[in-house]
Enzyme design. Structure first.
Site, PDB file in Angstrom:
ATOM      1  N   ARG A 191       0.842  -1.208   0.000  1.00 41.96           N
ATOM      2  CA  ARG A 191       0.000   0.000   0.000  1.00 41.96           C
ATOM      3  C   ARG A 191       0.867   1.245   0.000  1.00 41.96           C
ATOM      4  O   ARG A 191       0.523   2.250  -0.586  1.00 41.96           O
ATOM      5  CB  ARG A 191      -0.925  -0.006   1.234  1.00 41.96           C
ATOM      6  N   ASP A 231      -3.517  -2.649  -2.455  1.00 39.32           N
ATOM      7  CA  ASP A 231      -4.028  -3.131  -1.181  1.00 39.32           C
ATOM      8  C   ASP A 231      -4.656  -4.498  -1.452  1.00 39.32           C
ATOM      9  O   ASP A 231      -5.676  -4.589  -2.146  1.00 39.32           O
ATOM     10  CB  ASP A 231      -5.090  -2.146  -0.655  1.00 39.32           C
ATOM     11  N   TYR A 252      -5.065 -13.684  15.052  1.00 45.39           N
ATOM     12  CA  TYR A 252      -3.869 -13.795  14.212  1.00 45.39           C
ATOM     13  C   TYR A 252      -3.527 -15.270  14.027  1.00 45.39           C
ATOM     14  O   TYR A 252      -3.256 -15.717  12.906  1.00 45.39           O
ATOM     15  CB  TYR A 252      -2.691 -13.027  14.829  1.00 45.39           C
ATOM     16  N   LYS A 267      -3.303 -17.504  10.448  1.00 50.42           N
ATOM     17  CA  LYS A 267      -2.107 -18.239  10.003  1.00 50.42           C
ATOM     18  C   LYS A 267      -2.363 -19.755   9.972  1.00 50.42           C
ATOM     19  O   LYS A 267      -1.782 -20.465   9.145  1.00 50.42           O
ATOM     20  CB  LYS A 267      -0.902 -17.877  10.882  1.00 50.42           C
ATOM     21  N   THR A 284      11.102  -6.941  12.269  1.00 50.21           N
ATOM     22  CA  THR A 284      10.684  -6.117  11.123  1.00 50.21           C
ATOM     23  C   THR A 284       9.752  -5.045  11.690  1.00 50.21           C
ATOM     24  O   THR A 284       9.784  -4.770  12.883  1.00 50.21           O
ATOM     25  CB  THR A 284       9.898  -6.989  10.112  1.00 50.21           C
TER      26      THR A 284
HETATM   27  P1  NDP Z   1       6.257  -5.890   8.058  1.00 47.59           P
HETATM   28  O1  NDP Z   1       5.206  -5.171   8.843  1.00 47.59           O
HETATM   29  O2  NDP Z   1       7.623  -5.328   8.038  1.00 47.59           O
HETATM   30  O3  NDP Z   1       5.779  -6.096   6.567  1.00 47.59           O
HETATM   31  C1  NDP Z   1       4.454  -6.401   6.232  1.00 47.59           C
HETATM   32  C2  NDP Z   1       4.227  -6.071   4.782  1.00 47.59           C
HETATM   33  O4  NDP Z   1       2.870  -6.428   4.446  1.00 47.59           O
HETATM   34  C3  NDP Z   1       4.396  -4.601   4.497  1.00 47.59           C
HETATM   35  O5  NDP Z   1       5.153  -4.430   3.317  1.00 47.59           O
HETATM   36  C4  NDP Z   1       2.979  -4.106   4.295  1.00 47.59           C
HETATM   37  O6  NDP Z   1       2.967  -3.081   3.305  1.00 47.59           O
HETATM   38  C5  NDP Z   1       2.315  -5.363   3.730  1.00 47.59           C
HETATM   39  N1  NDP Z   1       0.866  -5.301   3.875  1.00 47.59           N
HETATM   40  C6  NDP Z   1       0.130  -5.279   5.011  1.00 47.59           C
HETATM   41  N2  NDP Z   1      -1.166  -5.145   4.711  1.00 47.59           N
HETATM   42  C7  NDP Z   1      -1.249  -5.087   3.346  1.00 47.59           C
HETATM   43  C8  NDP Z   1      -2.305  -4.934   2.438  1.00 47.59           C
HETATM   44  N3  NDP Z   1      -3.576  -4.831   2.838  1.00 47.59           N
HETATM   45  N4  NDP Z   1      -2.035  -4.913   1.112  1.00 47.59           N
HETATM   46  C9  NDP Z   1      -0.762  -5.016   0.682  1.00 47.59           C
HETATM   47  N5  NDP Z   1       0.280  -5.161   1.496  1.00 47.59           N
HETATM   48  C10 NDP Z   1       0.040  -5.188   2.809  1.00 47.59           C
HETATM   49  O7  NDP Z   1       6.256  -7.366   8.662  1.00 47.59           O
HETATM   50  P2  NDP Z   1       6.963  -8.715   8.177  1.00 47.59           P
HETATM   51  O8  NDP Z   1       7.895  -8.485   7.073  1.00 47.59           O
HETATM   52  O9  NDP Z   1       7.474  -9.363   9.386  1.00 47.59           O
HETATM   53  O10 NDP Z   1       5.692  -9.521   7.685  1.00 47.59           O
HETATM   54  C11 NDP Z   1       5.625 -10.202   6.454  1.00 47.59           C
HETATM   55  C12 NDP Z   1       4.838 -11.502   6.638  1.00 47.59           C
HETATM   56  O11 NDP Z   1       5.553 -12.338   7.541  1.00 47.59           O
HETATM   57  C13 NDP Z   1       3.441 -11.339   7.232  1.00 47.59           C
HETATM   58  O12 NDP Z   1       2.558 -12.188   6.558  1.00 47.59           O
HETATM   59  C14 NDP Z   1       3.621 -11.793   8.678  1.00 47.59           C
HETATM   60  O13 NDP Z   1       2.435 -12.305   9.225  1.00 47.59           O
HETATM   61  C15 NDP Z   1       4.656 -12.879   8.487  1.00 47.59           C
HETATM   62  N6  NDP Z   1       5.416 -13.255   9.668  1.00 47.59           N
HETATM   63  C16 NDP Z   1       6.141 -12.331  10.368  1.00 47.59           C
HETATM   64  C17 NDP Z   1       6.851 -12.728  11.491  1.00 47.59           C
HETATM   65  C18 NDP Z   1       7.602 -11.741  12.319  1.00 47.59           C
HETATM   66  O14 NDP Z   1       7.929 -12.083  13.487  1.00 47.59           O
HETATM   67  N7  NDP Z   1       7.929 -10.574  11.829  1.00 47.59           N
HETATM   68  C19 NDP Z   1       6.880 -14.133  11.907  1.00 47.59           C
HETATM   69  C20 NDP Z   1       6.085 -15.002  11.112  1.00 47.59           C
HETATM   70  C21 NDP Z   1       5.409 -14.575  10.023  1.00 47.59           C
HETATM   71  P3  NDP Z   1       2.033  -1.778   3.347  1.00 47.59           P
HETATM   72  O15 NDP Z   1       1.808  -1.425   4.779  1.00 47.59           O
HETATM   73  O16 NDP Z   1       2.828  -0.771   2.589  1.00 47.59           O
HETATM   74  O17 NDP Z   1       0.798  -2.190   2.621  1.00 47.59           O
HETATM   75  C1  8X3 Z   2       4.674 -13.780  13.834  1.00 50.26           C
HETATM   76  C2  8X3 Z   2       5.302 -14.565  14.919  1.00 50.26           C
HETATM   77  O1  8X3 Z   2       5.035 -15.456  17.255  1.00 50.26           O
HETATM   78  O2  8X3 Z   2       4.570 -13.088  16.897  1.00 50.26           O
HETATM   79  O3  8X3 Z   2       3.869 -14.555  13.040  1.00 50.26           O
HETATM   80  O4  8X3 Z   2       3.041 -14.765  16.141  1.00 50.26           O
HETATM   81  S1  8X3 Z   2       4.422 -14.464  16.366  1.00 50.26           S
END
Ligand code: NDP
Ligand code: 8X3
Length: 254
Positions: free
Chosen positions: A33, A59, A152, A156, A187
């Protein structure tokens, strides 16, 4: 030259993945977004890499935006070899009776419905071509629940179920479907989860070494570069100090 579409590439895992693949010579389509955030990291790359990146402000919660974005992909990027369904978020961490319905809806609309919209539209062409690969970014939160994780966790767990179901539907069309399930990765994730509360977010990773976004990008790259007769179906990747969704060893505990 191969093409990857990464959803959610304005930050974190998606951004690192986009950069990793462009550096390896792929064409990269980036969705998010926050277009300006994607533009900012793209502009720092050498021109040769920039030419192989196509940014789109999308989005994934909007079926219309997903459909329109696909129609606007230029010819050079049109054949998508790899889709990484990464866009996702957690919003809030509280017991079920205190959860905010608005947050629940956004998690479901992004992590579940968004992933479905993108997958349906991209996999149609992969089925026609009888080739392609889809990697879903699940989570340890999709393998085990933890207190206050409820919705959440549910989204998942749904990604986990969909990954298996998609594999059952698509393997007959020579499309590989896999899932990468990270534990704690530092992140913007926790800052988003706690509605911008940076202090609370920092506490999550206090006195331990979380995974970095690059660790996940490396794994995505590995999974996508196995020979075509191999499918790495499901990988759980954790920081060494994390033993389960709820068990983390902090340095100060030693
Ligand atoms: P970030 O918040 O750094 O990145 C999330 C990304 O998702 C951003 O680029 C955001 O972009 C995008 N996003 C969110 N909502 C939308 C939307 N409606 N449309 C398009 N893009 C969207 O977190 P992470 O990199 O950590 O997360 C990436 C994935 O990894 C997620 O699915 C998360 O659940 C998963 N994950 C993360 C973990 C962690 O501990 N960090 C562990 C396990 C899984 P924008 O806001 O610009 O739209
Ligand atoms: C992100 C990892 O443990 O915060 O999916 O749910 S946790």
């Amino acid at each position: 030259m191969k093409t990857i579409l990464v959803t959610g590439s304005s930050s974190g895992i998606g951004k690192s993945t986009a950069i990793k693949f462009v550096k390896a010579g792929w064409n990269v389509i980036c969705w998010g977004r926050r277009f300006k955030k994607m533009e900012a990291w793209k502009n720092k790359l050498p021109e040769i890499d920039q030419k192989r990146i196509f940014l789109q402000g999308v989005d994934v919660m909007s079926e219309n935006q997903v459909t329109e974005a696909i129609q606007l992909i230029p010819e050079k990027f049109k054949v998508i070899d790899l889709l990484v369904n990464n866009a996702g978020l957690a919003l809030g961490k509280s017991p079920i009776h205190k959860g905010l319905i608005k947050d629940w809806e956004q998690m479901i609309d992004t992590n579940l419905k968004g992933l479905l919209y993108v997958t349906k539209m991209i996999s149609l062409d992969m089925v026609d071509r009888k080739s392609g690969q889809i990697i879903n970014i699940g989570s340890i939160a999709g393998k085990e629940t933890y207190p206050d994780g409820n919705v959440y966790n549910a989204t998942k767990f749904a990604v986990d179920a969909l990954t298996r179901a998609m594999r059952q539907d698509l393997s007959q069309h020579q499309i590989r479907v896999s899932q990468i399930c990270p534990g704690m990765v530092e992140t913007e994730f926790s800052e988003v989860r706690f509605h911008g509360d940076k202090k609370k977010a920092q506490q999550v990773y206090k006195n331990m070494s979380p995974l970095k976004a690059n660790d996940i990008a490396d794994l995505i790259f590995y999974v996508s570069n196995t020979p075509t007769h191999v499918n790495v179906a499901d990988v759980l990747i954790l920081p060494a100090q994390q033993a389960s969704a709820s068990i983390v060893t902090r340095d100060s505990n030693n």
